[in-house]
Every structure is written in C-alpha cells, then in structure tokens.
Design a protein around this motif. Sequence first.
Motif, PDB file in Angstrom:
ATOM      1  N   ASN A 159       3.013   2.959  -2.658  1.00 40.03           N
ATOM      2  CA  ASN A 159       3.350   2.723  -4.058  1.00 40.03           C
ATOM      3  C   ASN A 159       3.671   4.000  -4.833  1.00 40.03           C
ATOM      4  O   ASN A 159       3.034   5.033  -4.641  1.00 40.03           O
ATOM      5  N   MET A 195      -8.402   4.619  -2.368  1.00 38.66           N
ATOM      6  CA  MET A 195      -9.196   5.087  -3.504  1.00 38.66           C
ATOM      7  C   MET A 195     -10.551   5.517  -2.968  1.00 38.66           C
ATOM      8  O   MET A 195     -11.267   4.715  -2.360  1.00 38.66           O
ATOM      9  N   GLY A 224      -2.850  -4.807  -4.183  1.00 38.61           N
ATOM     10  CA  GLY A 224      -1.944  -3.685  -4.000  1.00 38.61           C
ATOM     11  C   GLY A 224      -0.740  -3.721  -4.919  1.00 38.61           C
ATOM     12  O   GLY A 224      -0.762  -4.323  -5.996  1.00 38.61           O
ATOM     13  N   THR A 229      -5.142   1.955  -9.713  1.00 40.45           N
ATOM     14  CA  THR A 229      -5.605   2.934  -8.748  1.00 40.45           C
ATOM     15  C   THR A 229      -6.547   3.896  -9.462  1.00 40.45           C
ATOM     16  O   THR A 229      -7.138   3.546 -10.474  1.00 40.45           O
ATOM     17  N   CYS A 281       1.188   7.307  -5.067  1.00 42.07           N
ATOM     18  CA  CYS A 281      -0.230   6.978  -4.923  1.00 42.07           C
ATOM     19  C   CYS A 281      -0.667   7.131  -3.468  1.00 42.07           C
ATOM     20  O   CYS A 281      -0.102   6.479  -2.581  1.00 42.07           O
ATOM     21  N   LEU A 329      -0.137  -1.677 -10.820  1.00 41.16           N
ATOM     22  CA  LEU A 329      -1.162  -1.411  -9.814  1.00 41.16           C
ATOM     23  C   LEU A 329      -2.309  -0.638 -10.449  1.00 41.16           C
ATOM     24  O   LEU A 329      -2.074   0.335 -11.173  1.00 41.16           O
ATOM     25  N   PRO A 332      -6.013  -0.427  -1.668  1.00 36.65           N
ATOM     26  CA  PRO A 332      -5.114  -1.400  -2.295  1.00 36.65           C
ATOM     27  C   PRO A 332      -4.073  -1.928  -1.311  1.00 36.65           C
ATOM     28  O   PRO A 332      -3.432  -1.164  -0.602  1.00 36.65           O
ATOM     29  N   SER A 365      -6.338   9.485  -6.505  1.00 34.05           N
ATOM     30  CA  SER A 365      -5.317   8.961  -5.600  1.00 34.05           C
ATOM     31  C   SER A 365      -3.887   9.244  -6.041  1.00 34.05           C
ATOM     32  O   SER A 365      -2.959   8.967  -5.273  1.00 34.05           O
ATOM     33  N   VAL A 366      -3.688   9.766  -7.243  1.00 37.32           N
ATOM     34  CA  VAL A 366      -2.319   9.933  -7.740  1.00 37.32           C
ATOM     35  C   VAL A 366      -1.872  11.388  -7.629  1.00 37.32           C
ATOM     36  O   VAL A 366      -2.650  12.315  -7.827  1.00 37.32           O
ATOM     37  N   HIS A 372       0.809  -1.221   0.000  1.00 34.36           N
ATOM     38  CA  HIS A 372       0.000   0.000   0.000  1.00 34.36           C
ATOM     39  C   HIS A 372       0.843   1.272   0.000  1.00 34.36           C
ATOM     40  O   HIS A 372       0.300   2.363   0.156  1.00 34.36           O
TER      41      HIS A 372
END
Length: 346
Positions: A70, A96, A124, A132, A92, A130, A118, A136-137, A68
């Motif tokens: 990442n 989410m 994850g 996502t 990340c 991954l 994740p 979240s990014v 988690h």
Amino acid sequence: MDAARLHEYTDDMTQALSIDDVDRPDITRSDGVVVEVEGAGWCQTDNHIVEGMWTDYVEQTLPMTLGHENAGTVVDTGEEVTLVEEGDKVICHPVMTCGKCRPCRLGEDMYCENLDFPGLTTDGGFAEELLTAERSVIKLPDGVDTTDIAPHADAGITAYHAVKKATRELNPGDHAVVVGVGGLGHIGLQCLDAMSATTITALDLKEEARDLAEELGAHHTVDPSSEDVAAEIDSITDGVGAQQVIDFVGRDETTALAPDIVAAGGDHHIVGYGGHVHEPSQSLVDGEFSYKGTLVGKYPELQELVALVDRGDVELRTSRYDLDDINTVAERLEHGEIEGRAVITP
C-alpha cells in the motif's frame, strides 16, 4: 467507503472478494496513521490468502479486507505522530510492529511478537483508506508516483531482502542465478545488478520474461523447458556452480535444482512459495549448501529500496486496475497472465 473483502476461503478466484460498503477507519491509537490508498498491489500471497493457505500460520477473522502492498496520502494522524503529517505521500511497510519486544529492539520487524499484518491479520489496503501506524510509514521523495511504487511495499522489499542477503556472499566474478523473472523476479534481478558485480543467469519458461531479464541486466538466460538447466549452469560457471540462487518461484521443480546448480558452500534462497523441499540430507552435507527462507524485509530495507527507485536503479513494471476489477486480477494472476505487478487503485 468501498472495500474488497474476503468472506470465505475459495479456490475460485472469480469469486474471491466482494466489494462492501464499510466504515472509514478511525484513529484508535496515539501513533495511528490513516492513509488514503492510491495504489495497492495484488500479490500471489493474496491468492494464497483467498485459498486459505495462511490459516495454519496466522489467525484470521473473516470478513477481512485484503491488500498488503500500500501507498498513498496521509489524511489523519494520532496525537503523538511526528514523522508524517496530513498531505504527505507515503509507502507503508506491510506490518505494524510494537517497537518494544526484543525482536523489535534488534530491528527484526518481521519477528515482532505483537505484530499486526494489514491484509493478512487485519483490514488491509484494498479500500479507499487504510489504518496503519507511524512505525510503518515511509515518506516518499518528491516525484515518486504512489500508485506505481505500491508493490514495493511487499514484493519489492521481499526481493530486496533476499538479494541483500545473497550479495553479502557474492564477490566480483561469482555467479548468481535468478529463478523466475515475473512480478518478484524482475525486481530482484535489478536489485542484484545494482548491488553486486556478479554474473547473473536468469531462468524462466517464457521467452518474453527471458528477454526482459536481458534488458534488465542478466548476462545469460536459460529456458528450463527446452534446456538442461544443470548442464547450462555448469557450462556458464566452468563447473563451479552458482554461489547464490534466488528462487522467486518456489515450486518443487525449482527447489530441486539446488543440489545440481548451487556451488559448494552456496545458498538457495526461497522467495516464492507453494512447493516443497524434498532433497536428501546427504546432498546438503556433500555440497554444504543451504536453503534459506525469505520473509518480507525490514523497515530500513524498504527505505533503501525507495532510494534505489528514486535513483532510477529499479524500475517496476505495473498495470493498473479499478477496485471493481479485483477478481479479474486474482483470476489472471492465478493463470500467470499478468506481467510485472498488478496495482489496484481504490
């Protein structure tokens, strides 16, 4: 693609995860983002997941790919994604979120009523790729290494979140205590030094961790194995106590320190976990102090932490491992043999 997956809960970290061949993730939502994982931090929480400690709090379906913390490069996006594009380097946020429920509207990402996590509730980042989402990014500044920064996705943001709450209550000349200068604590100590004018005392059993604390900005260090912590804090603070204590260990022995070291009206922030709070209610009334929990942090807080990293105020101590070495990492962390943060490079 290769992925490190949990098939059954166990206390034996040498058999924690197995390397499986699984399908690459597909974009299944218009805001989806697929990231080629270049760094995935191994966290103490991963040990707790393997042990089954989270089954009372979240629903988990095994087998599941863990990971988690990442960061990496965007390789695919959903049709409505505009924040990032293929080739962008990103970190990340660990969850989410839906963006529609009341907690999301209030900016409380971790309270989202439709949250996917994740590595905890969905697959994850201990894998080559991954899945996502756009919410979240965070696009990284040029020159930031995606492997080195990965642990900030959870360890960093969690430490930052706790410190940000603490600094709201700290004035110049106040005292703060950092309990544990390991993978979380060494981040939190740097954040505290960068964000406040407080006097910092660091507690750790290991001499090398206390030396690191001094290097990173601690004004005092205490060895709980050979010194009376309460007496030392009393001396350092002229009998007042620490206005804020940030506990990155969270064991019975550390939570029990609060009545003796927290100043009247102060807070003991619990970041690390695994122990219990056993103090009599009268001790909280007498000192009017509070225990406060820390659940990761908000998306904007991860942005703020990235800014501190980019400015050089927070340096992460990391060691890198191949995906095939993941159970070695789990076992070493279980025995306290990893300094800083371990990063898997799938």
